[in-house]
Design a protein around this motif. Sequence first.
Motif, short mmCIF file in Angstrom:
data_model
loop_
_atom_site.label_atom_id
_atom_site.label_comp_id
_atom_site.label_asym_id
_atom_site.label_seq_id
_atom_site.Cartn_x
_atom_site.Cartn_y
_atom_site.Cartn_z
N SER A 1 -5.72 -5.84 -5.25
CA SER A 1 -5.94 -4.73 -4.31
C SER A 1 -5.01 -3.57 -4.63
O SER A 1 -5.43 -2.40 -4.64
CB SER A 1 -5.74 -5.20 -2.87
OG SER A 1 -4.48 -5.85 -2.72
N MET B 1 -0.74 -8.89 -2.08
CA MET B 1 -1.62 -7.90 -2.69
C MET B 1 -1.35 -7.84 -4.19
O MET B 1 -0.24 -7.53 -4.63
CB MET B 1 -1.40 -6.52 -2.06
CG MET B 1 -1.88 -6.43 -0.62
SD MET B 1 -1.52 -4.82 0.15
CE MET B 1 -2.52 -3.71 -0.86
N CYS C 1 -10.19 -1.61 0.12
CA CYS C 1 -10.92 -2.71 -0.49
C CYS C 1 -11.96 -3.30 0.45
O CYS C 1 -12.76 -4.14 0.03
CB CYS C 1 -9.95 -3.81 -0.91
SG CYS C 1 -8.54 -3.24 -1.88
N GLU D 1 -10.41 -7.26 -2.82
CA GLU D 1 -9.85 -7.59 -1.50
C GLU D 1 -9.27 -9.00 -1.58
O GLU D 1 -9.95 -10.00 -1.30
CB GLU D 1 -10.89 -7.50 -0.39
CG GLU D 1 -10.27 -7.63 0.98
CD GLU D 1 -11.28 -7.61 2.11
OE1 GLU D 1 -10.85 -7.78 3.27
OE2 GLU D 1 -12.49 -7.46 1.85
N SER E 1 0.82 -1.21 0.00
CA SER E 1 0.00 0.00 0.00
C SER E 1 0.86 1.26 0.00
O SER E 1 0.47 2.29 -0.57
CB SER E 1 -0.94 0.01 1.21
OG SER E 1 -1.87 -1.05 1.13
N ARG F 1 -5.65 -2.37 2.04
CA ARG F 1 -6.44 -3.53 1.58
C ARG F 1 -7.50 -3.88 2.62
O ARG F 1 -8.69 -3.88 2.32
CB ARG F 1 -5.54 -4.73 1.31
CG ARG F 1 -6.34 -5.99 0.98
CD ARG F 1 -5.48 -7.15 0.50
NE ARG F 1 -4.54 -7.66 1.48
CZ ARG F 1 -3.79 -8.75 1.29
NH1 ARG F 1 -3.87 -9.41 0.15
NH2 ARG F 1 -2.93 -9.14 2.22
#
Length: 388
Positions: free
Chosen positions: A181, A178, A146, A172, A69, A118
């Motif tokens: 996502s 990930m 997500c 998700e 992320s 996520r």
Amino acid sequence: MKTAVPETADRPPVPPGAAHTHREIRQQPRLWTETLARLAEERAALDTFLAPLLADPRLRIVLTGAGTSAYAGQIARSALAAATGRTVEALATTEITADPRACFAERDRPTLLVSFARSGNSPESLAATRLADRLLDRCAHLVITCNPDGALAAGRGGRADSYVLLTPPESEDQGFAMTSSLTCMLLTALQVPGGAHVRGLEGCAAAASALLAGPVQDRVADLTRHAPDRFVYLGSGALAALAGESALKLMELTGGAVAALADSCLGFRHGPKAFLTDRTAAVVYVSNDPYTRRYDLDMFQELSAALPAGRVIAVAGRPDGLPEDRTWLVEHMAAADDAALALPAVLCAQLVALHASLQRGIRPDNPFPDGEVNRVVQGVTIHPLPAS
């Protein structure tokens, strides 16, 4: 976006322990189309929330998340700065949580904290938002997540100072790493100021579909079949952040069995080049920017001379200056900004990680069966911040 090829194209049976990861990589072109449709429905409300913030020339936008992320924010940073004309920084939630006063030193500067998540349940993600509210006089929050039921979405939903953007439910990921996502959140972020600002987004789904249906999958298998025990990912600008995410994905899905290093093309020579051995493979993400591209091509040539034949690959939106047999071409992206190019290009890294994992007998849906690394981070103690 253009229509994606069906996900049900004939493929060999999916090995045990890879069903989630395999599906979640292949579903991305379709989910990107759904993401754009959801954003179109949100456009008026989102613009109403953002307009007074973006109208302030002093606005600071901070893109934050942890792990993959965080890379979403790093990839998007320069494109969003150009699109908004505002100061945009990418700071991981782990950095904010550990050193919040340095991250939020300008207390009186209006700030928009954009949180990528996520699950929305990571301790640092929640801590970062609380610390921003405590240390800044004016802080608004845009949550891109997500999971509608995560603590981040639940805690920020319905607040006047916050806006929650949800990606499609299938994004998700149920696998460990990930994939969907990341790309759905990144596409959402790049569309926040309006998609016309970021060149190439309209071609992303077609580009990803072409990769999944084309020869790149066989080339990935060839590259990983020789079982290199080290990988290097390099790029410049937004693609340097993509390199970081690519290295992380490989280490995650192989359970740490393959060592991976990421750097910028220019930075790699300053020490990290010592990582190279005759069992190293390298991937260079080549920029579409004519100036930056020259540095990437220099590094591609240098690595090609240093490593065994076939071990150095270029991933590029344009073929000029690159050998066809060692280039994984991302079609439809020749004129794209690098942040948009990163969306389909990351599928190459996801496929490399998937193949490398399976070739080592690892189950990529759960590469850490003993729980030493978790899908949602555990074991983090958030310590109270003393009064200044």
